[in-house]
Design a protein around this motif. Structure first.
Motif, PDB file in Angstrom:
ATOM      1  N   ASP A 284      40.183  83.329  23.805  1.00 33.70           N
ATOM      2  CA  ASP A 284      38.827  83.284  23.261  1.00 33.70           C
ATOM      3  C   ASP A 284      38.782  82.474  21.964  1.00 33.70           C
ATOM      4  OD1 ASP A 284      38.112  84.887  25.386  1.00 33.70           O
ATOM      5  OD2 ASP A 284      37.798  86.699  24.188  1.00 33.70           O
ATOM      6  N   LEU A 285      39.821  82.575  21.149  1.00 35.29           N
ATOM      7  CA  LEU A 285      39.879  81.783  19.920  1.00 35.29           C
ATOM      8  C   LEU A 285      39.950  80.292  20.254  1.00 35.29           C
ATOM      9  CD1 LEU A 285      40.012  81.531  16.845  1.00 35.29           C
ATOM     10  CD2 LEU A 285      42.489  81.941  17.007  1.00 35.29           C
ATOM     11  N   ARG A 286      40.738  79.938  21.255  1.00 36.41           N
ATOM     12  CA  ARG A 286      40.812  78.529  21.666  1.00 36.41           C
ATOM     13  C   ARG A 286      39.445  78.035  22.140  1.00 36.41           C
ATOM     14  NH1 ARG A 286      45.762  80.549  23.590  1.00 36.41           N
ATOM     15  NH2 ARG A 286      44.976  80.759  25.725  1.00 36.41           N
TER      16      ARG A 286
ATOM     17  N   THR B 267      39.359  69.367  19.199  1.00 32.53           N
ATOM     18  CA  THR B 267      40.167  69.026  20.363  1.00 32.53           C
ATOM     19  C   THR B 267      41.626  69.396  20.102  1.00 32.53           C
ATOM     20  OG1 THR B 267      40.530  66.776  19.539  1.00 32.53           O
ATOM     21  CG2 THR B 267      38.625  67.116  20.998  1.00 32.53           C
ATOM     22  N   GLY B 268      42.440  69.268  21.151  1.00 39.11           N
ATOM     23  CA  GLY B 268      43.864  69.564  21.004  1.00 39.11           C
ATOM     24  C   GLY B 268      44.123  70.973  20.510  1.00 39.11           C
ATOM     25  N   VAL B 269      43.280  71.892  20.889  1.00 39.22           N
ATOM     26  CA  VAL B 269      43.359  73.263  20.385  1.00 39.22           C
ATOM     27  C   VAL B 269      44.528  74.001  21.033  1.00 39.22           C
ATOM     28  CG1 VAL B 269      42.162  75.478  20.229  1.00 39.22           C
ATOM     29  CG2 VAL B 269      40.883  73.339  19.937  1.00 39.22           C
ATOM     30  N   ALA B 270      45.313  74.665  20.205  1.00 38.24           N
ATOM     31  CA  ALA B 270      46.414  75.512  20.679  1.00 38.24           C
ATOM     32  C   ALA B 270      46.524  76.699  19.729  1.00 38.24           C
ATOM     33  CB  ALA B 270      47.721  74.735  20.714  1.00 38.24           C
ATOM     34  N   THR B 271      47.053  77.791  20.226  1.00 39.01           N
ATOM     35  CA  THR B 271      47.312  78.951  19.377  1.00 39.01           C
ATOM     36  C   THR B 271      48.798  79.232  19.387  1.00 39.01           C
ATOM     37  OG1 THR B 271      46.796  80.419  21.234  1.00 39.01           O
ATOM     38  CG2 THR B 271      45.038  80.014  19.629  1.00 39.01           C
ATOM     39  N   TYR B 272      49.237  79.930  18.357  1.00 39.41           N
ATOM     40  CA  TYR B 272      50.645  80.304  18.233  1.00 39.41           C
ATOM     41  C   TYR B 272      50.699  81.788  17.903  1.00 39.41           C
ATOM     42  CZ  TYR B 272      55.423  80.547  16.524  1.00 39.41           C
ATOM     43  OH  TYR B 272      56.740  80.900  16.326  1.00 39.41           O
ATOM     44  N   LEU B 273      51.403  82.526  18.738  1.00 37.73           N
ATOM     45  CA  LEU B 273      51.500  83.977  18.632  1.00 37.73           C
ATOM     46  C   LEU B 273      50.117  84.612  18.763  1.00 37.73           C
ATOM     47  CD1 LEU B 273      54.179  84.238  15.787  1.00 37.73           C
ATOM     48  CD2 LEU B 273      54.550  84.351  18.254  1.00 37.73           C
ATOM     49  N   GLN B 274      50.038  85.891  18.495  1.00 42.03           N
ATOM     50  CA  GLN B 274      48.780  86.632  18.635  1.00 42.03           C
ATOM     51  C   GLN B 274      48.171  86.992  17.283  1.00 42.03           C
ATOM     52  OE1 GLN B 274      47.345  87.322  21.729  1.00 42.03           O
ATOM     53  NE2 GLN B 274      48.980  85.958  22.398  1.00 42.03           N
ATOM     54  N   SER B 275      48.742  86.447  16.220  1.00 39.25           N
ATOM     55  CA  SER B 275      48.354  86.914  14.891  1.00 39.25           C
ATOM     56  C   SER B 275      47.469  85.949  14.119  1.00 39.25           C
ATOM     57  CB  SER B 275      49.610  87.244  14.086  1.00 39.25           C
ATOM     58  OG  SER B 275      50.459  86.122  14.042  1.00 39.25           O
ATOM     59  N   GLY B 276      46.697  85.125  14.835  1.00 38.13           N
ATOM     60  CA  GLY B 276      45.705  84.323  14.141  1.00 38.13           C
ATOM     61  C   GLY B 276      46.180  82.981  13.647  1.00 38.13           C
TER      62      GLY B 276
ATOM     63  N   GLU C 210      32.712  85.655  13.428  1.00 35.53           N
ATOM     64  CA  GLU C 210      31.810  86.790  13.190  1.00 35.53           C
ATOM     65  C   GLU C 210      30.699  86.831  14.232  1.00 35.53           C
ATOM     66  OE1 GLU C 210      29.649  89.209   9.619  1.00 35.53           O
ATOM     67  OE2 GLU C 210      30.331  87.167   9.211  1.00 35.53           O
ATOM     68  N   LYS C 211      30.136  85.674  14.551  1.00 37.80           N
ATOM     69  CA  LYS C 211      29.075  85.626  15.551  1.00 37.80           C
ATOM     70  C   LYS C 211      29.593  86.063  16.922  1.00 37.80           C
ATOM     71  CE  LYS C 211      25.661  82.530  17.579  1.00 37.80           C
ATOM     72  NZ  LYS C 211      25.126  81.183  17.627  1.00 37.80           N
ATOM     73  N   ARG C 212      30.775  85.606  17.294  1.00 39.07           N
ATOM     74  CA  ARG C 212      31.327  85.877  18.627  1.00 39.07           C
ATOM     75  C   ARG C 212      31.888  87.298  18.761  1.00 39.07           C
ATOM     76  NH1 ARG C 212      33.429  87.578  22.507  1.00 39.07           N
ATOM     77  NH2 ARG C 212      34.594  86.522  24.133  1.00 39.07           N
ATOM     78  N   PHE C 213      32.597  87.773  17.720  1.00 42.55           N
ATOM     79  CA  PHE C 213      33.322  89.045  17.822  1.00 42.55           C
ATOM     80  C   PHE C 213      32.691  90.186  17.023  1.00 42.55           C
ATOM     81  CE2 PHE C 213      36.427  85.722  18.740  1.00 42.55           C
ATOM     82  CZ  PHE C 213      36.864  86.140  19.983  1.00 42.55           C
ATOM     83  N   GLY C 214      31.755  89.871  16.148  1.00 45.33           N
ATOM     84  CA  GLY C 214      31.041  90.915  15.424  1.00 45.33           C
ATOM     85  C   GLY C 214      31.722  91.428  14.172  1.00 45.33           C
ATOM     86  N   PHE C 215      32.715  90.731  13.680  1.00 42.33           N
ATOM     87  CA  PHE C 215      33.349  91.122  12.424  1.00 42.33           C
ATOM     88  C   PHE C 215      33.783  89.880  11.665  1.00 42.33           C
ATOM     89  CE2 PHE C 215      36.477  91.597  15.880  1.00 42.33           C
ATOM     90  CZ  PHE C 215      37.407  90.631  15.514  1.00 42.33           C
ATOM     91  N   GLY C 216      33.804  90.030  10.354  1.00 36.85           N
ATOM     92  CA  GLY C 216      34.204  88.919   9.500  1.00 36.85           C
ATOM     93  C   GLY C 216      35.716  88.776   9.428  1.00 36.85           C
ATOM     94  N   VAL C 217      36.156  87.557   9.307  1.00 38.93           N
ATOM     95  CA  VAL C 217      37.577  87.247   9.170  1.00 38.93           C
ATOM     96  C   VAL C 217      37.716  86.142   8.140  1.00 38.93           C
ATOM     97  CG1 VAL C 217      39.579  86.255  10.343  1.00 38.93           C
ATOM     98  CG2 VAL C 217      38.155  87.881  11.543  1.00 38.93           C
ATOM     99  N   ASP C 218      38.625  86.330   7.197  1.00 35.07           N
ATOM    100  CA  ASP C 218      38.936  85.259   6.257  1.00 35.07           C
ATOM    101  C   ASP C 218      39.800  84.223   6.963  1.00 35.07           C
ATOM    102  OD1 ASP C 218      37.607  86.354   4.055  1.00 35.07           O
ATOM    103  OD2 ASP C 218      39.349  87.549   3.481  1.00 35.07           O
ATOM    104  N   VAL C 219      39.529  82.947   6.685  1.00 39.63           N
ATOM    105  CA  VAL C 219      40.238  81.848   7.331  1.00 39.63           C
ATOM    106  C   VAL C 219      40.663  80.840   6.264  1.00 39.63           C
ATOM    107  CG1 VAL C 219      40.082  79.975   9.028  1.00 39.63           C
ATOM    108  CG2 VAL C 219      38.834  82.124   9.417  1.00 39.63           C
TER     109      VAL C 219
END
Length: 183
Positions: free
Chosen positions: A23-25, A34-43, A66-75
């Motif tokens: 979902d994050l990707r 573009t070229g989106v990839a994730t590493y591990l499950q920890s953000g 926040e819009k998609r998951f309903g909570f704020g996250v610092d990035v």
């Protein structure tokens, strides 16, 4: 085009703030990256975009989460050149240590030594920390989970006004490698 790493703070830890990496990707692709990839499950995510201000990119991702998951996250968003500089500037002998012993806390802005002056570093030996460019390097011989210094460094009064997120050395290296090829 520039490749960035997005470091999301505090997701998928202890059963709260669940963000599936697929979902994050999709979310990052929906923002036009573009070229989106994730590493591990920890953000940890990498993406390529036509450039832009890292703070603006981070705010866009935070709002989309926040819009998609309903909570704020610092990035925090950083480009390859920065990630490489952090890796190269490590004041500890990374090649001689186990990855669980070495961590980097990335900060949203520059931090001066005065912020941590109240800590008696001698009281935490053999654990140590050193400041870098918007980063803090932590040597914790017994790992982060047992680190008294990490606990002291995480006190809200020391981090007031900052976004701070920590990664172990394996992740530091991997994110630098995943963003390689642009800068």
């Amino acid at each position: 085009m520039t490749t960035y790493a997005a470091l999301l703070r505090g997701i998928n830890v202890g059963g709260s703030k669940k963000v599936p990496m697929a979902d994050l990707r999709t979310l990052l692709q929906g923002l036009g990256h573009t070229g989106v990839a994730t590493y591990l499950q920890s953000g940890n995510a990498v993406f390529t975009t036509g450039g832009g201000d890292e703070d603006v990119l981070a705010a866009d991702i935070s709002r989309a989460v926040e819009k998609r998951f309903g909570f704020g996250v610092d990035v925090i968003v950083r480009d390859h050149a920065y990630l490489r500089a952090v890796r190269d500037a490590c004041p500890f002998p990374a090649a001689d240590l186990e990855p669980k012993q070495l961590h980097v806390t990335y900060f949203s802005t520059r931090v001066d030594a005065d912020r941590f002056a109240s800590l008696d570093q001698q009281a935490f030996l053999p654990e140590e920390f050193r400041l870098g460019d918007r980063a803090l390097y932590l040597y914790a011989p017994e790992g982060l989970g047992r680190s008294k210094l990490a606990e002291a460094l995480a006190k809200p009064r020391l981090l007031k006004g900052l976004i701070a997120t920590t990664r172990n050395w394996n992740t530091v290296v991997k994110l630098e490698e995943l963003t390689r090829g642009s800068g």
